[in-house]
Scaffold this motif. Structure first.
Motif, PDB file in Angstrom:
ATOM      1  N   LYS A   1     -21.309  27.295  63.650  1.00  0.00           N
ATOM      2  CA  LYS A   1     -21.286  29.165  63.469  1.00  0.00           C
ATOM      3  C   LYS A   1     -22.105  30.042  63.484  1.00  0.00           C
ATOM      4  N   ALA A   2     -22.889  29.081  63.069  1.00  0.00           N
ATOM      5  CA  ALA A   2     -24.155  30.483  62.679  1.00  0.00           C
ATOM      6  C   ALA A   2     -25.490  29.774  63.812  1.00  0.00           C
ATOM      7  N   ASN A   3     -24.892  29.902  64.883  1.00  0.00           N
ATOM      8  CA  ASN A   3     -25.649  29.361  65.979  1.00  0.00           C
ATOM      9  C   ASN A   3     -27.025  28.675  65.325  1.00  0.00           C
ATOM     10  N   MET A   4     -27.336  27.648  64.018  1.00  0.00           N
ATOM     11  CA  MET A   4     -28.441  26.974  64.093  1.00  0.00           C
ATOM     12  C   MET A   4     -27.660  24.996  64.564  1.00  0.00           C
ATOM     13  N   GLU A   5     -28.339  24.405  63.792  1.00  0.00           N
ATOM     14  CA  GLU A   5     -28.448  23.375  64.150  1.00  0.00           C
ATOM     15  C   GLU A   5     -28.746  22.033  62.759  1.00  0.00           C
ATOM     16  N   PHE A   6     -28.449  20.316  63.008  1.00  0.00           N
ATOM     17  CA  PHE A   6     -29.290  19.891  61.627  1.00  0.00           C
ATOM     18  C   PHE A   6     -30.987  20.074  61.685  1.00  0.00           C
ATOM     19  N   ALA A   7     -31.597  20.888  62.558  1.00  0.00           N
ATOM     20  CA  ALA A   7     -32.644  20.386  62.534  1.00  0.00           C
ATOM     21  C   ALA A   7     -33.467  22.125  62.284  1.00  0.00           C
ATOM     22  N   ASP A   8     -32.175  22.311  61.305  1.00  0.00           N
ATOM     23  CA  ASP A   8     -32.765  23.963  60.791  1.00  0.00           C
ATOM     24  C   ASP A   8     -32.562  23.734  59.444  1.00  0.00           C
ATOM     25  N   ILE A   9     -32.029  22.558  59.271  1.00  0.00           N
ATOM     26  CA  ILE A   9     -31.682  22.516  57.453  1.00  0.00           C
ATOM     27  C   ILE A   9     -33.218  22.508  57.101  1.00  0.00           C
ATOM     28  N   VAL A  10     -33.444  23.005  56.090  1.00  0.00           N
ATOM     29  CA  VAL A  10     -34.633  22.620  54.289  1.00  0.00           C
ATOM     30  C   VAL A  10     -34.716  22.659  53.251  1.00  0.00           C
ATOM     31  N   LYS A  11     -33.166  22.324  53.123  1.00  0.00           N
ATOM     32  CA  LYS A  11     -32.985  21.688  52.438  1.00  0.00           C
ATOM     33  C   LYS A  11     -32.117  21.365  51.558  1.00  0.00           C
ATOM     34  N   MET A  12     -31.622  20.194  51.089  1.00  0.00           N
ATOM     35  CA  MET A  12     -30.264  18.902  50.778  1.00  0.00           C
ATOM     36  C   MET A  12     -30.121  18.280  49.972  1.00  0.00           C
ATOM     37  N   SER A  13     -28.865  18.989  49.434  1.00  0.00           N
ATOM     38  CA  SER A  13     -28.779  18.226  47.871  1.00  0.00           C
ATOM     39  C   SER A  13     -27.291  17.442  48.353  1.00  0.00           C
ATOM     40  N   PHE A  14     -27.825  16.417  47.436  1.00  0.00           N
ATOM     41  CA  PHE A  14     -26.528  14.962  47.773  1.00  0.00           C
ATOM     42  C   PHE A  14     -25.995  15.251  46.690  1.00  0.00           C
ATOM     43  N   PHE A  15     -24.376  15.022  45.916  1.00  0.00           N
ATOM     44  CA  PHE A  15     -23.746  14.683  45.007  1.00  0.00           C
ATOM     45  C   PHE A  15     -23.622  13.386  44.984  1.00  0.00           C
ATOM     46  N   LEU A  16     -23.981  11.973  44.228  1.00  0.00           N
ATOM     47  CA  LEU A  16     -22.761  10.186  44.375  1.00  0.00           C
ATOM     48  C   LEU A  16     -22.012   9.899  43.004  1.00  0.00           C
ATOM     49  N   VAL A  17     -20.943   9.347  43.228  1.00  0.00           N
ATOM     50  CA  VAL A  17     -20.696   9.106  42.010  1.00  0.00           C
ATOM     51  C   VAL A  17     -20.822   7.701  41.491  1.00  0.00           C
ATOM     52  N   ARG A  18     -21.380   7.383  42.608  1.00  0.00           N
ATOM     53  CA  ARG A  18     -21.245   5.908  42.540  1.00  0.00           C
ATOM     54  C   ARG A  18     -22.818   5.833  42.673  1.00  0.00           C
ATOM     55  N   ARG A  19     -23.828   4.962  41.893  1.00  0.00           N
ATOM     56  CA  ARG A  19     -24.970   4.433  41.778  1.00  0.00           C
ATOM     57  C   ARG A  19     -24.921   3.071  43.180  1.00  0.00           C
ATOM     58  N   GLU A  20     -24.361   1.896  43.267  1.00  0.00           N
ATOM     59  CA  GLU A  20     -24.411   1.283  44.589  1.00  0.00           C
ATOM     60  C   GLU A  20     -24.182   2.523  45.492  1.00  0.00           C
ATOM     61  N   ASP A  21     -23.597   3.680  45.954  1.00  0.00           N
ATOM     62  CA  ASP A  21     -23.577   3.980  47.206  1.00  0.00           C
ATOM     63  C   ASP A  21     -24.999   4.629  48.316  1.00  0.00           C
ATOM     64  N   MET A  22     -26.219   4.340  47.236  1.00  0.00           N
ATOM     65  CA  MET A  22     -27.212   5.044  48.038  1.00  0.00           C
ATOM     66  C   MET A  22     -27.535   4.724  48.547  1.00  0.00           C
ATOM     67  N   ASP A  23     -27.611   3.121  49.198  1.00  0.00           N
ATOM     68  CA  ASP A  23     -27.853   2.422  50.539  1.00  0.00           C
ATOM     69  C   ASP A  23     -26.883   3.238  52.270  1.00  0.00           C
ATOM     70  N   GLY A  24     -25.596   3.112  51.428  1.00  0.00           N
ATOM     71  CA  GLY A  24     -24.807   3.502  52.460  1.00  0.00           C
ATOM     72  C   GLY A  24     -25.194   5.153  52.747  1.00  0.00           C
ATOM     73  N   LEU A  25     -25.333   6.344  52.245  1.00  0.00           N
ATOM     74  CA  LEU A  25     -26.009   7.900  52.033  1.00  0.00           C
ATOM     75  C   LEU A  25     -26.839   7.660  53.125  1.00  0.00           C
ATOM     76  N   VAL A  26     -28.111   6.397  52.576  1.00  0.00           N
ATOM     77  CA  VAL A  26     -29.413   6.698  53.139  1.00  0.00           C
ATOM     78  C   VAL A  26     -29.323   6.387  54.743  1.00  0.00           C
ATOM     79  N   GLU A  27     -28.094   5.229  55.494  1.00  0.00           N
ATOM     80  CA  GLU A  27     -27.621   4.648  56.080  1.00  0.00           C
ATOM     81  C   GLU A  27     -27.406   5.988  57.082  1.00  0.00           C
ATOM     82  N   VAL A  28     -26.130   6.341  56.763  1.00  0.00           N
ATOM     83  CA  VAL A  28     -25.615   7.123  57.700  1.00  0.00           C
ATOM     84  C   VAL A  28     -26.696   9.230  57.596  1.00  0.00           C
ATOM     85  N   ARG A  29     -27.566   8.638  56.544  1.00  0.00           N
ATOM     86  CA  ARG A  29     -28.674  10.127  56.998  1.00  0.00           C
ATOM     87  C   ARG A  29     -29.873   9.836  57.898  1.00  0.00           C
TER      88      ARG A  29
END
Length: 132
Positions: free
Chosen positions: A69-97
């Motif tokens: 919508k802002a005429n940007m793409e993933f490559a324009d991301i400079v900062k991301m903050s992820f909030f997870l509720v379960r520690r065991e989900d870290m590997d799943g997050l990294v996989e999708v990331r």
């Protein structure tokens, strides 16, 4: 077009090598977009995925829609903050990331939290992007 400079004064350790930068510098005059926390709910009302991978994919698709919508793409991301509720989900997050943002190296913070607004939400991500 990516205009930011990635700063890595020392190596990023495995398994995170190649998926984030220690710092990101943006040039003066660049447009900055702040994206509110996105979760795994689909805009079309599809059922929420019960897995962290499914919720991460949808949250990142939601981020992508705001970027477009802002005429940007993933490559324009400079900062991301992820909030997870379960520690065991870290590997799943990294996989999708890695799957969805291959080669994109923003500054990243990941925090484990006691909960999100809905008890069904497993992940939330907020983003800052920068472009000309």
């Amino acid at each position: 077009m990516t205009i930011s400079k990635r700063l890595d004064p020392f190596p990023v350790a495995s398994p995170y090598h190649g998926i984030y930068a220690h710092g990101v510098e943006t040039p003066a005059g660049a447009r900055t977009l702040y994206i509110s926390g996105q979760i795994g709910d689909s805009p079309d009302g599809s059922p929420l995925s019960p897995t962290v991978q499914g919720q991460c994919r949808q949250a990142l698709k939601n981020v992508e829609a705001v970027l477009k919508k802002a005429n940007m793409e993933f490559a324009d991301i400079v900062k991301m903050s992820f909030f997870l509720v379960r520690r065991e989900d870290m590997d799943g997050l990294v996989e999708v990331r890695k799957e969805m943002l291959d080669g994109v190296r923003p500054a990243i913070t990941t925090v484990f939290v006691a909960g999100l607004v809905s008890p069904d939400w497993l992940v939330e991500v907020d983003v800052v992007a920068c472009a000309q």
